[in-house]
Design an enzyme around this catalytic site. Structure first.
Site, PDB file in Angstrom:
ATOM      1  N   ARG A 106      -0.914  -8.467  13.463  1.00 48.91           N
ATOM      2  CA  ARG A 106      -1.553  -7.388  12.570  1.00 48.91           C
ATOM      3  C   ARG A 106      -2.270  -7.993  11.639  1.00 48.91           C
ATOM      4  NH1 ARG A 106       3.894  -4.388  10.946  1.00 48.91           N
ATOM      5  NH2 ARG A 106       2.514  -3.245   9.640  1.00 48.91           N
TER       6      ARG A 106
ATOM      7  N   ARG B 288      -9.662   1.280   8.780  1.00 51.58           N
ATOM      8  CA  ARG B 288      -9.105   0.050   8.918  1.00 51.58           C
ATOM      9  C   ARG B 288     -10.351  -0.821   9.785  1.00 51.58           C
ATOM     10  NH1 ARG B 288      -3.652   0.660   8.554  1.00 51.58           N
ATOM     11  NH2 ARG B 288      -2.510  -0.693   9.578  1.00 51.58           N
TER      12      ARG B 288
ATOM     13  N   ARG C 227      11.523  -5.778   4.713  1.00 54.95           N
ATOM     14  CA  ARG C 227      11.484  -4.343   4.862  1.00 54.95           C
ATOM     15  C   ARG C 227      12.237  -3.531   5.631  1.00 54.95           C
ATOM     16  NH1 ARG C 227       5.103  -2.300   4.992  1.00 54.95           N
ATOM     17  NH2 ARG C 227       5.192  -2.987   7.244  1.00 54.95           N
TER      18      ARG C 227
ATOM     19  N   LYS D 228       0.903  -1.083  -0.141  1.00 61.18           N
ATOM     20  CA  LYS D 228       0.067   0.120   0.052  1.00 61.18           C
ATOM     21  C   LYS D 228       0.876   1.182  -0.048  1.00 61.18           C
ATOM     22  CE  LYS D 228      -2.385  -0.574   3.884  1.00 61.18           C
ATOM     23  NZ  LYS D 228      -1.966  -1.910   4.351  1.00 61.18           N
TER      24      LYS D 228
ATOM     25  N   ARG E  34      11.085  -1.389  11.237  1.00 59.53           N
ATOM     26  CA  ARG E  34      10.087  -1.052  12.199  1.00 59.53           C
ATOM     27  C   ARG E  34       9.888  -2.033  13.294  1.00 59.53           C
ATOM     28  NH1 ARG E  34       4.958   0.255   8.186  1.00 59.53           N
ATOM     29  NH2 ARG E  34       3.949  -0.643  10.070  1.00 59.53           N
TER      30      ARG E  34
END
Ligand code: AMP
Length: 212
Positions: free
Chosen positions: A166, A88, A122, A15, A155
């Site tokens: 998540r 969300r 990531r 995203k 992160r």
């Protein structure tokens, strides 16, 4: 074009990466609640202090905090925008309806094993927030942001345990939004499993076709 877009997809579906490119190309304002919340945490604002523990645990930050952020951002905004990471859950979608109309909801569809791999690789820039992938979008110099020379980091909510949490939150709370926007005939589903470029071209074609 003054299109108002909502971008949906699991964590790691691409995203953030696609949102930046789409906004650049279509002249839309990008509003990413994840980025805004991470900035608030870095700045140690009251919002950041309250949001931090939820983010670290992989949970959603309470609706009233996030909706307040969105209201503030949309208040004086002229032209089109793209929302990355908002809404969300159904409650947020209803609150959004009370603030503005949405023209298109784009869903990036990616397999779960791909998500875990993407998130593990990531890396983000501490300074400017640019997001990289160790293989699919690597930097010229290892550990250094191509854009601003800042240091790259992983992160803290990208650890495997928090990613699984998540994903569970995504399935439970966010996925019902697919049905919500499908019922309004504004859902565009995009196969997000290919390269960044392929997914980007697919998405921009779909958005432009939808508007015509
Ligand atoms: P993201 O960068 O979109 O993956 O968001 C990172 C984290 O920020 C999420 O795991 C949530 O804790 C929080 N967050 C971002 N957007 C929202 C939202 N719309 N509602 C509640 N929490 C959010």
């Amino acid at each position: 074009m003054d299109t108002r877009i909502v971008l949906l997809g699991a964590p790691g579906s691409g995203k953030g990466t696609q949102a930046k490119r789409l906004c650049g190309e279509l002249g839309l304002t990008l509003i990413s609640t994840g980025d805004l919340l991470r900035q608030a945490v870095r700045d140690n604002t009251p919002l950041g202090i309250e949001a931090h523990e939820y983010m670290e645990a992989g949970k959603l930050v309470p609706d009233k905090l996030v909706v307040g952020l969105i209201e503030e951002k949309l208040e004086d905004l002229k032209g089109g925008f793209l929302l990355d990471g908002f809404p969300r859950n159904l409650e947020q979608a209803r609150m959004l309806d009370a603030i503005t109309d949405i023209d298109i909801a784009v869903e990036l569809d990616v397999d779960e094993d791909m998500i875990v791999d993407r998130i593990a690789k990531r890396r983000s820039c501490r300074q400017c927030g640019e997001v990289y992938h160790l293989i699919a979008k690597s930097t010229k110099e290892s550990g250094i942001c191509d854009k601003c020379g800042g240091e790259l980091y992983q992160r803290s909510d990208d650890s495997e345990e928090t990613v699984r949490k998540r994903l569970a939150v995504y399935h439970e709370e966010t996925q019902p939004l697919i049905e919500f926007y499908k019922n309004r005939n504004i859902l565009v589903k995009i196969n997000g499993r290919d390269t960044i470029d392929e997914v980007y071209h697919r998405t921009i074609d779909a958005v432009q076709n939808f508007r015509n």
